[in-house]
Write a protein that holds these residues in place. Structure first.
Motif, PDB file in Angstrom:
ATOM      1  N   CYS A   7       0.803  -1.230   0.000  1.00  0.00           N
ATOM      2  CA  CYS A   7       0.000   0.000   0.000  1.00  0.00           C
ATOM      3  C   CYS A   7       0.837   1.282   0.000  1.00  0.00           C
ATOM      4  O   CYS A   7       0.298   2.381  -0.044  1.00  0.00           O
ATOM      5  N   ASN A   8       2.160   1.129   0.102  1.00  0.00           N
ATOM      6  CA  ASN A   8       3.094   2.273   0.112  1.00  0.00           C
ATOM      7  C   ASN A   8       2.954   3.193   1.320  1.00  0.00           C
ATOM      8  O   ASN A   8       3.415   4.334   1.291  1.00  0.00           O
ATOM      9  N   ASN A   9       2.347   2.705   2.386  1.00  0.00           N
ATOM     10  CA  ASN A   9       2.235   3.477   3.616  1.00  0.00           C
ATOM     11  C   ASN A   9       3.597   3.531   4.298  1.00  0.00           C
ATOM     12  O   ASN A   9       4.250   2.504   4.485  1.00  0.00           O
ATOM     13  N   ASP A  10       4.038   4.708   4.654  1.00  0.00           N
ATOM     14  CA  ASP A  10       5.286   4.893   5.392  1.00  0.00           C
ATOM     15  C   ASP A  10       4.925   4.843   6.873  1.00  0.00           C
ATOM     16  O   ASP A  10       4.337   5.789   7.412  1.00  0.00           O
ATOM     17  N   TYR A  11       5.266   3.735   7.538  1.00  0.00           N
ATOM     18  CA  TYR A  11       4.726   3.453   8.860  1.00  0.00           C
ATOM     19  C   TYR A  11       5.847   3.095   9.832  1.00  0.00           C
ATOM     20  O   TYR A  11       6.705   2.260   9.535  1.00  0.00           O
ATOM     21  N   GLU A  12       5.811   3.697  11.004  1.00  0.00           N
ATOM     22  CA  GLU A  12       6.866   3.471  11.997  1.00  0.00           C
ATOM     23  C   GLU A  12       6.862   2.060  12.568  1.00  0.00           C
ATOM     24  O   GLU A  12       7.868   1.595  13.102  1.00  0.00           O
ATOM     25  N   MET A  13       5.738   1.342  12.475  1.00  0.00           N
ATOM     26  CA  MET A  13       5.665  -0.015  13.011  1.00  0.00           C
ATOM     27  C   MET A  13       5.625  -1.073  11.912  1.00  0.00           C
ATOM     28  O   MET A  13       5.154  -2.186  12.121  1.00  0.00           O
ATOM     29  N   VAL A  25       8.546  -5.957   3.188  1.00  0.00           N
ATOM     30  CA  VAL A  25       8.172  -5.008   4.240  1.00  0.00           C
ATOM     31  C   VAL A  25       6.678  -4.709   4.123  1.00  0.00           C
ATOM     32  O   VAL A  25       6.177  -4.381   3.037  1.00  0.00           O
ATOM     33  N   PHE A  26       5.976  -4.819   5.256  1.00  0.00           N
ATOM     34  CA  PHE A  26       4.531  -4.589   5.295  1.00  0.00           C
ATOM     35  C   PHE A  26       4.174  -3.731   6.497  1.00  0.00           C
ATOM     36  O   PHE A  26       4.874  -3.733   7.510  1.00  0.00           O
ATOM     37  N   ASP A  27       3.033  -3.055   6.400  1.00  0.00           N
ATOM     38  CA  ASP A  27       2.559  -2.266   7.533  1.00  0.00           C
ATOM     39  C   ASP A  27       1.436  -2.953   8.288  1.00  0.00           C
ATOM     40  O   ASP A  27       1.018  -2.503   9.343  1.00  0.00           O
ATOM     41  N   SER A  28       0.915  -4.073   7.750  1.00  0.00           N
ATOM     42  CA  SER A  28      -0.179  -4.789   8.403  1.00  0.00           C
ATOM     43  C   SER A  28      -0.193  -6.248   7.956  1.00  0.00           C
ATOM     44  O   SER A  28       0.373  -6.592   6.904  1.00  0.00           O
ATOM     45  N   LEU A  29      -0.850  -7.083   8.740  1.00  0.00           N
ATOM     46  CA  LEU A  29      -1.000  -8.481   8.343  1.00  0.00           C
ATOM     47  C   LEU A  29      -1.859  -8.590   7.085  1.00  0.00           C
ATOM     48  O   LEU A  29      -1.660  -9.486   6.262  1.00  0.00           O
ATOM     49  N   GLU A  30      -2.793  -7.684   6.929  1.00  0.00           N
ATOM     50  CA  GLU A  30      -3.640  -7.688   5.729  1.00  0.00           C
ATOM     51  C   GLU A  30      -2.793  -7.511   4.471  1.00  0.00           C
ATOM     52  O   GLU A  30      -2.960  -8.236   3.483  1.00  0.00           O
ATOM     53  N   CYS A  31      -1.877  -6.566   4.473  1.00  0.00           N
ATOM     54  CA  CYS A  31      -1.000  -6.362   3.318  1.00  0.00           C
ATOM     55  C   CYS A  31      -0.076  -7.556   3.119  1.00  0.00           C
ATOM     56  O   CYS A  31       0.180  -7.971   1.982  1.00  0.00           O
ATOM     57  N   ALA A  32       0.428  -8.125   4.211  1.00  0.00           N
ATOM     58  CA  ALA A  32       1.299  -9.297   4.105  1.00  0.00           C
ATOM     59  C   ALA A  32       0.551 -10.459   3.468  1.00  0.00           C
ATOM     60  O   ALA A  32       1.077 -11.135   2.577  1.00  0.00           O
ATOM     61  N   ALA A  33      -0.684 -10.689   3.884  1.00  0.00           N
ATOM     62  CA  ALA A  33      -1.486 -11.776   3.314  1.00  0.00           C
ATOM     63  C   ALA A  33      -1.772 -11.520   1.841  1.00  0.00           C
ATOM     64  O   ALA A  33      -1.712 -12.433   1.016  1.00  0.00           O
ATOM     65  N   GLN A  34      -2.065 -10.291   1.496  1.00  0.00           N
ATOM     66  CA  GLN A  34      -2.364  -9.946   0.104  1.00  0.00           C
ATOM     67  C   GLN A  34      -1.180 -10.280  -0.802  1.00  0.00           C
ATOM     68  O   GLN A  34      -1.347 -10.757  -1.915  1.00  0.00           O
ATOM     69  N   LYS A  35       0.013 -10.052  -0.324  1.00  0.00           N
ATOM     70  CA  LYS A  35       1.219 -10.283  -1.121  1.00  0.00           C
ATOM     71  C   LYS A  35       1.717 -11.727  -1.042  1.00  0.00           C
ATOM     72  O   LYS A  35       2.156 -12.295  -2.037  1.00  0.00           O
ATOM     73  N   MET A  36       1.642 -12.344   0.141  1.00  0.00           N
ATOM     74  CA  MET A  36       2.325 -13.609   0.372  1.00  0.00           C
ATOM     75  C   MET A  36       1.443 -14.855   0.289  1.00  0.00           C
ATOM     76  O   MET A  36       1.930 -15.916  -0.090  1.00  0.00           O
ATOM     77  N   ALA A  37       0.179 -14.754   0.666  1.00  0.00           N
ATOM     78  CA  ALA A  37      -0.673 -15.943   0.725  1.00  0.00           C
ATOM     79  C   ALA A  37      -1.055 -16.411  -0.673  1.00  0.00           C
ATOM     80  O   ALA A  37      -1.402 -15.602  -1.532  1.00  0.00           O
ATOM     81  N   PRO A  38      -0.998 -17.722  -0.908  1.00  0.00           N
ATOM     82  CA  PRO A  38      -1.426 -18.226  -2.210  1.00  0.00           C
ATOM     83  C   PRO A  38      -2.939 -18.090  -2.367  1.00  0.00           C
ATOM     84  O   PRO A  38      -3.660 -17.927  -1.387  1.00  0.00           O
ATOM     85  N   THR A  39      -3.419 -18.165  -3.600  1.00  0.00           N
ATOM     86  CA  THR A  39      -4.859 -18.132  -3.860  1.00  0.00           C
ATOM     87  C   THR A  39      -5.312 -19.497  -4.347  1.00  0.00           C
ATOM     88  O   THR A  39      -4.564 -20.223  -5.006  1.00  0.00           O
TER      89      THR A  39
END
Length: 77
Positions: A7-13, A25-39
């Motif tokens: 999502c291109n969010n610049d996030y301290e965490m 690099v991700f800012d949330s588990l939602e973004c990590a799942a979107q990129k990493m989880a298979p469909t």
């Protein structure tokens, strides 16, 4: 701070996930799942649990595998 690669969010965490020699690099588990989880090959849902695999295809359940002609997978033995 780090920028989420989804999502291109610049996030301290933001956090890193290392997989198969790459660093993501991700800012949330939602973004990590979107990129990493298979469909699922059949219904295209994200497989966040144990899922199933046969012949290089991923399925969320045995029903979806059967829909694609893969009959040997079962949800419960």
């Amino acid at each position: 701070m780090a920028v989420c690669e989804v999502c291109n969010n610049d996030y301290e965490m933001a956090f890193e996930v290392r997989a198969q020699g790459a660093v993501h690099v991700f800012d949330s588990l939602e973004c990590a799942a979107q990129k990493m989880a298979p469909t699922c090959t059949n219904c295209q849902c994200r497989i966040l649990g144990h899922g199933m695999q046969a012949d290089g295809q991923f399925f969320c359940c045995a029903h979806c595998a059967r829909q694609q002609g893969v009959g040997q997978l079962v949800d419960h033995a």
